[in-house]
Motif scaffolding. Structure first.
Motif, PDB file in Angstrom:
ATOM      1  N   GLU A 152      -5.790 -12.634  34.222  1.00 12.57           N
ATOM      2  CA  GLU A 152      -4.633 -12.120  34.953  1.00 12.57           C
ATOM      3  C   GLU A 152      -3.669 -13.238  35.332  1.00 12.57           C
ATOM      4  N   ILE A 153      -4.213 -14.387  35.750  1.00 13.85           N
ATOM      5  CA  ILE A 153      -3.362 -15.559  36.046  1.00 13.85           C
ATOM      6  C   ILE A 153      -2.600 -15.991  34.789  1.00 13.85           C
ATOM      7  N   ALA A 154      -3.281 -16.007  33.665  1.00 11.27           N
ATOM      8  CA  ALA A 154      -2.651 -16.436  32.415  1.00 11.27           C
ATOM      9  C   ALA A 154      -1.561 -15.455  31.988  1.00 11.27           C
ATOM     10  N   PHE A 155      -1.812 -14.147  32.175  1.00 11.78           N
ATOM     11  CA  PHE A 155      -0.788 -13.154  31.840  1.00 11.78           C
ATOM     12  C   PHE A 155       0.491 -13.401  32.651  1.00 11.78           C
ATOM     13  N   ARG A 156       0.325 -13.633  33.957  1.00 10.34           N
ATOM     14  CA  ARG A 156       1.495 -13.839  34.820  1.00 10.34           C
ATOM     15  C   ARG A 156       2.199 -15.152  34.468  1.00 10.34           C
ATOM     16  N   PRO A 211       9.525 -16.918  44.919  1.00 13.85           N
ATOM     17  CA  PRO A 211       8.409 -15.967  44.962  1.00 13.85           C
ATOM     18  C   PRO A 211       7.775 -15.804  43.589  1.00 13.85           C
ATOM     19  N   ALA A 212       6.451 -15.703  43.565  1.00  8.99           N
ATOM     20  CA  ALA A 212       5.749 -15.469  42.303  1.00  8.99           C
ATOM     21  C   ALA A 212       5.551 -13.983  42.039  1.00  8.99           C
ATOM     22  N   ASP A 213       5.757 -13.160  43.093  1.00  6.10           N
ATOM     23  CA  ASP A 213       5.575 -11.711  42.973  1.00  6.10           C
ATOM     24  C   ASP A 213       4.196 -11.369  42.422  1.00  6.10           C
ATOM     25  N   HIS A 214       3.210 -12.068  42.915  1.00  7.40           N
ATOM     26  CA  HIS A 214       1.846 -11.828  42.448  1.00  7.40           C
ATOM     27  C   HIS A 214       0.870 -12.231  43.548  1.00  7.40           C
ATOM     28  N   PRO A 215      -0.136 -11.382  43.849  1.00  7.86           N
ATOM     29  CA  PRO A 215      -1.046 -11.686  44.965  1.00  7.86           C
ATOM     30  C   PRO A 215      -1.898 -12.934  44.769  1.00  7.86           C
ATOM     31  N   LEU A 216      -2.132 -13.353  43.520  1.00  7.26           N
ATOM     32  CA  LEU A 216      -2.949 -14.542  43.287  1.00  7.26           C
ATOM     33  C   LEU A 216      -2.150 -15.836  43.288  1.00  7.26           C
ATOM     34  N   LEU A 217      -0.853 -15.753  42.997  1.00  9.71           N
ATOM     35  CA  LEU A 217      -0.105 -16.966  42.696  1.00  9.71           C
ATOM     36  C   LEU A 217       0.898 -17.383  43.764  1.00  9.71           C
ATOM     37  N   GLY A 218       1.133 -16.581  44.771  1.00 16.18           N
ATOM     38  CA  GLY A 218       1.898 -17.015  45.932  1.00 16.18           C
ATOM     39  C   GLY A 218       3.336 -17.370  45.647  1.00 16.18           C
ATOM     40  N   ALA A 219       3.617 -18.621  45.292  1.00 17.15           N
ATOM     41  CA  ALA A 219       4.974 -19.120  45.102  1.00 17.15           C
ATOM     42  C   ALA A 219       5.048 -19.947  43.828  1.00 17.15           C
ATOM     43  N   ALA A 220       6.270 -20.032  43.264  1.00 11.33           N
ATOM     44  CA  ALA A 220       6.493 -20.784  42.032  1.00 11.33           C
ATOM     45  C   ALA A 220       7.528 -21.867  42.265  1.00 11.33           C
ATOM     46  N   MET A 221       7.397 -22.953  41.508  1.00 13.81           N
ATOM     47  CA  MET A 221       8.338 -24.068  41.637  1.00 13.81           C
ATOM     48  C   MET A 221       8.570 -24.689  40.267  1.00 13.81           C
ATOM     49  N   SER A 222       9.850 -24.876  39.916  1.00 18.03           N
ATOM     50  CA  SER A 222      10.187 -25.617  38.706  1.00 18.03           C
ATOM     51  C   SER A 222      10.114 -27.103  39.011  1.00 18.03           C
ATOM     52  N   VAL A 223       9.538 -27.885  38.090  1.00 12.40           N
ATOM     53  CA  VAL A 223       9.308 -29.309  38.322  1.00 12.40           C
ATOM     54  C   VAL A 223      10.508 -30.115  37.829  1.00 12.40           C
ATOM     55  N   ALA A 224      11.020 -30.999  38.675  1.00 13.72           N
ATOM     56  CA  ALA A 224      12.158 -31.836  38.316  1.00 13.72           C
ATOM     57  C   ALA A 224      11.816 -32.725  37.119  1.00 13.72           C
ATOM     58  N   ARG A 225      12.800 -32.953  36.241  1.00 17.73           N
ATOM     59  CA  ARG A 225      12.722 -33.851  35.077  1.00 17.73           C
ATOM     60  C   ARG A 225      11.839 -33.293  33.962  1.00 17.73           C
ATOM     61  N   GLU A 226      11.206 -32.148  34.184  1.00 16.51           N
ATOM     62  CA  GLU A 226      10.383 -31.554  33.137  1.00 16.51           C
ATOM     63  C   GLU A 226      10.642 -30.051  33.118  1.00 16.51           C
ATOM     64  N   ASP A 227      10.555 -29.464  31.963  1.00 14.11           N
ATOM     65  CA  ASP A 227      10.694 -28.019  31.844  1.00 14.11           C
ATOM     66  C   ASP A 227       9.326 -27.382  32.026  1.00 14.11           C
ATOM     67  N   SER A 228       8.761 -27.575  33.218  1.00 17.08           N
ATOM     68  CA  SER A 228       7.445 -27.017  33.519  1.00 17.08           C
ATOM     69  C   SER A 228       7.502 -26.279  34.855  1.00 17.08           C
ATOM     70  N   VAL A 229       6.441 -25.516  35.138  1.00 20.64           N
ATOM     71  CA  VAL A 229       6.402 -24.652  36.319  1.00 20.64           C
ATOM     72  C   VAL A 229       5.048 -24.805  36.992  1.00 20.64           C
ATOM     73  N   VAL A 230       5.059 -24.763  38.334  1.00 20.96           N
ATOM     74  CA  VAL A 230       3.822 -24.806  39.114  1.00 20.96           C
ATOM     75  C   VAL A 230       3.771 -23.591  40.027  1.00 20.96           C
ATOM     76  N   PHE A 231       2.649 -22.875  40.012  1.00 19.53           N
ATOM     77  CA  PHE A 231       2.357 -21.827  40.994  1.00 19.53           C
ATOM     78  C   PHE A 231       1.398 -22.405  42.027  1.00 19.53           C
ATOM     79  N   THR A 232       1.528 -21.981  43.274  1.00 17.83           N
ATOM     80  CA  THR A 232       0.592 -22.438  44.301  1.00 17.83           C
ATOM     81  C   THR A 232       0.329 -21.320  45.295  1.00 17.83           C
ATOM     82  N   ASN A 233      -0.893 -21.265  45.791  1.00 19.12           N
ATOM     83  CA  ASN A 233      -1.262 -20.249  46.772  1.00 19.12           C
ATOM     84  C   ASN A 233      -2.508 -20.707  47.514  1.00 19.12           C
ATOM     85  N   ARG A 234      -2.762 -20.078  48.645  1.00 21.17           N
ATOM     86  CA  ARG A 234      -3.987 -20.323  49.411  1.00 21.17           C
ATOM     87  C   ARG A 234      -4.771 -19.011  49.460  1.00 21.17           C
ATOM     88  N   LEU A 235      -5.951 -19.007  48.853  1.00 20.35           N
ATOM     89  CA  LEU A 235      -6.755 -17.795  48.742  1.00 20.35           C
ATOM     90  C   LEU A 235      -7.809 -17.746  49.838  1.00 20.35           C
TER      91      LEU A 235
END
Length: 790
Positions: free
Chosen positions: A49-53, A14-38
């Motif tokens: 606000e997206i950048a703050f979160r 869970p991203a716990d944010h109305p704009l960002l929906g769900a979060a996922m850590s990317v395999a093999r990299e220390d990076s993160v992806v948020f995804t949502n359908r608006l």
């Protein structure tokens, strides 16, 4: 506020944010992806606000840089946070309208460790020595101070760091028509505020809550024009003509030539009426050959006839340089153009290039017809608030007597505009010239129109005239009255119905096709003109005020969801900045579809893959599928087919909403949805079904019986069962006195005697078992007094 669905079972957190929906850590990299359908668009401040979160997700405190390049529109949103690099992380935001379109990058930035604090404190409010310069706005030296509160009715501030609507109000204190497009060194210190006290000074921005505690700090903010005007990537289209596939002539297509000469408006009405008569009275497949401006009404009307009766009509606009390519009707084509021996067919294509918003002379007057309500009033508000238009002439049939007129005039005047409202029937050329006498026009915008919807079979010449006059006559009169003026824009509010056809809107499509053709003629004459063939709008009063929620839902299910006012105004600015004579601003779902794809949409929409072993377009294969089932399962197969398609047309989520023995009209069908069901079943079965299908067979059970007879002939068995069920229901509803009076029992005994003779009960059974379908139908028809055509 709708909360994001639980996606943990799909490997997302869970991203716990109305704009960002769900979060996922990317395999093999220390990076993160948020995804949502608006589902809706957001102001440009939502990027902060997206950048703050995003920063909070990885434990960073500052958005070092953030550059906005595109708007947040309805669709799929993805936010990527890159791997750490010297104490910083890259931030990238993408969007796409649906799952079939590529992603577009709409913002980039950099996240950094630490936190920037502006040092803005408030010991008293308003600040000592500040002078009021507006409501809740003060100035002291180079600094501007303001207190802003979330718009009334906003109840979800606690779900955001800082609500985009609140931040939007805060950043527009000094730049009403500008929005933040670049942020430098910005940090969020507190969450959930519903009121902010802000300071803007020398590009810096700081906000505190009502206690004086810091909420947002930014070293620098760069403003620019709203980016909503760049939404053309997925909502603006043009009609293109591509080489036609090779075909031979079609022997069973009758050619109808409808050419015009003389008075343009009179011919436009007469040719449309002639085309209507031919479409209604002929059972033939027809190729309509048109030319000239007046013939455009024929094209619009026939496009709707094509949507209501697929495969029956072809439109050919020809210069006579090659034989008429009527064989293209068998290839599923609907619109053909012949020029210099080249045969081309129509395809809708997405506009992908960019355009700068055109600037109109603020000293000139902008004329808007239909300007006191609906889309005309919304456009007037937009032109005054966003385009710096200072003088407006709003005309309608009722003028100042329209219920919205006085309030609209006061609203626009309060924004600094000089507004004149006048009564004028644009179908009257003398009245148009009189109201325009002495007016220096910058732009003419014709939004006026009338709806009188009905399927082609229900239209009359009078209903054609009702809709044609305000569009056709009005547009032509405005052209005649202003063609000698040096206008910067001549904009016609047309409809996508005139380009694609729209079931139930034959007269409206005819009228709007004329507007498109008029724009093309003006461009050819060196005059400015843009015809906007709008897709449907969300209800804004005016012509859409009568629509119920169910009608709006049905519009959305056609694959063209309604435009919001904000989307529409952005598209207006974009489209009227281009050189195209005709553009189609619309939200069009271009993902894969399981049904047939209209020829004009084949460049945008992909058909689904065929199910192995079947061919939905083949009657033979569908009948074979039905025949292959055990006899006792055929009924259920066809019942499920009819109920499923009926539920789909009405927008129900399950076929269980359709009662087998309930009349279609009681289920919610009207003439338009009846046509949709007929076309849907014809596509599924490959049958050529009558236009009045739902009225000829008024319940799902009766329709099933008809389909069984058509698909299986005398071997159906199902039709007899259905008719006997109907007989049983009729008998059950009768009293003993009714049965005795009508002699029903004696007539039934006579039927048994007819089949059994004097050979006894066993022979009677044998004879009944050998009876043909027609024998049984004849008996049932006689008993119930109803003749079923077969």
């Amino acid at each position: 506020m709708a909360q994001a669905a639980d996606a943990s079972g799909l490997g997302l957190g869970p991203a716990d944010h109305p704009l960002l929906g769900a979060a996922m850590s990317v395999a093999r990299e220390d990076s993160v992806v948020f995804t949502n359908r608006l589902a809706v668009a957001f102001p440009e401040t939502a990027f902060a606000e997206i950048a703050f979160r995003a920063a909070d997700q990885v434990g960073y405190g500052t958005v070092e840089e953030l550059t906005v390049t595109g708007p947040i529109t309805p669709g799929v949103l993805q936010v990527w946070i890159g791997a750490p690099d010297n104490g910083k992380r890259a931030l990238t935001v993408y969007t796409r309208p649906d799952d079939e379109q590529p992603f577009t990058q709409i913002a980039t930035g950099t996240l950094a460790e630490g936190e920037y604090l502006a040092g803005f404190t408030v010991s008293e409010w308003p600040p000592k020595g500040a002078t009021a310069i507006g409501e809740q706005v003060w100035q002291a030296g180079d600094a501007v101070y303001a207190e802003v509160t979330l718009p009334e009715g906003t109840s979800d501030a606690q779900f955001y760091g800082v609500h985009p609507a609140l931040l939007d109000c805060a950043t527009r204190v000094t730049e009403e028509h500008q929005v933040p497009l670049e942020w430098h060194g910005v940090s969020l210190h507190a969450v959930g505020a519903d009121t902010l006290r802000v300071r803007l000074s020398n590009g810096g921005f700081a906000a505190v809550d009502t206690n004086g505690s810091p909420v947002v700090s930014a070293r620098n903010v760069v403003f620019g024009a709203p980016l909503a005007a760049q939404q053309h990537q997925d909502s603006l289209f043009r009609l293109e003509w591509v080489p036609a596939p090779e075909t031979g002539p079609a022997a069973d297509v009758r050619e109808i030539k409808l050419a015009a000469d003389g008075d343009v408006v009179q011919q436009a009405h007469e040719l449309a009426a002639k085309a209507l008569e031919l479409v209604q009275q002929s059972e033939d497949r027809l190729a309509f050959v048109t030319s000239g401006l007046a013939g455009a009404t024929v094209e619009g009307l026939v496009r709707t006839a094509q949507s209501e009766n697929p495969g029956r009509f072809l439109l050919i606009d020809t210069d006579g340089s090659t034989p008429l390519p009527t064989g293209l009707l068998d290839a599923g084509e609907t619109q053909v153009r012949v020029r210099d021996g080249q045969v081309r067919v129509a395809r809708l294509a997405r506009v992908t290039d960019t355009a700068e918003t055109a600037e109109w002379d603020p000293e000139g007057t902008v004329l808007i017809t239909g300007g006191t309500g609906g889309l005309g009033a919304e456009l007037a508000r937009h032109l005054v608030a966003e385009r710096n238009v200072k003088r407006l002439l709003l005309i309608s049939r009722r003028g100042g007597d329209a219920p919205e007129a006085v309030a609209l005039q006061a609203e626009l005047t309060a924004h600094g505009a000089d507004v004149t409202i006048a009564a004028c029937d644009t179908a009257d050329l003398k009245a148009v010239k009189k109201v325009l006498k002495g007016v220096k026009l910058t732009a003419v915008i014709h939004t006026a129109g009338v709806l009188d919807d009905g399927i082609i079979g229900s239209l009359t010449p009078e209903r054609l005239t009702t809709v044609l006059k305000p569009k056709v006559d009005g547009a032509w009169n405005l052209h005649e009255a202003t063609k000698k003026q040096k206008l910067q824009a001549f904009v016609l509010y047309s409809s996508v119905s005139g380009v694609l056809g729209s079931a139930g809107q034959g007269n409206y499509a005819a009228a709007n096709a004329f507007l498109d053709a008029l724009a093309e003629r003006r461009r050819a004459q060196g005059l400015v003109a843009t015809s906007l063939a709008w897709g449907p709008w969300a209800q804004t009063g005016g012509m859409t005020a009568h629509l119920r929620d169910g009608a709006m839902d049905r519009i959305g299910r056609t694959g063209m969801p309604p435009l919001s006012v904000r989307q529409g105004m952005a598209l207006f600015d974009d489209a009227t900045s281009r050189e195209d004579a005709v553009l189609v601003p619309a939200r069009l779902n271009t993902g894969r579809t399981n049904g047939p794809v209209a020829a004009v949409l084949r460049g945008l929409v992909r058909g689904g893959k065929r199910t192995a072993g079947t061919d939905e377009a083949s009657t033979v294969d569908f009948s074979a599928t039905l025949n292959a089932l055990p006899a006792e399962e055929r009924a259920k197969y066809l019942v499920d087919l009819v109920r499923g398609h009926a539920a789909g047309v009405l927008g129900h989520s399950t076929p269980a909403a359709i009662d087998n023995d309930k009349q279609f009209r009681d289920l919610g069908f009207d003439s338009l949805t009846a046509v949709e069901l007929r076309n849907s079943l014809a596509s599924a079965t490959g049958l050529k079904l009558p236009a009045g299908l739902v009225f000829d067979y008024p319940t799902p059970d009766e329709l099933v019986a008809y389909l069984a007879g058509e698909l299986l002939g005398d071997d159906a068995g199902l039709s007899i069962t259905s008719e006997l069920d109907r007989l049983e229901a009729a008998l059950a509803a009768s009293t003993d006195e009714d049965l005795a009076r009508d002699g029903v029992a004696a007539r039934l005994r006579n039927l048994l005697a007819h089949y059994g003779g004097a050979k006894g009960e066993e022979a009677v059974s044998d004879r009944i078992n050998s009876a043909t379908v027609d024998d049984v139908f004849a008996f049932i028809d006689n008993e119930l007094g109803r003749r079923t055509e077969r």
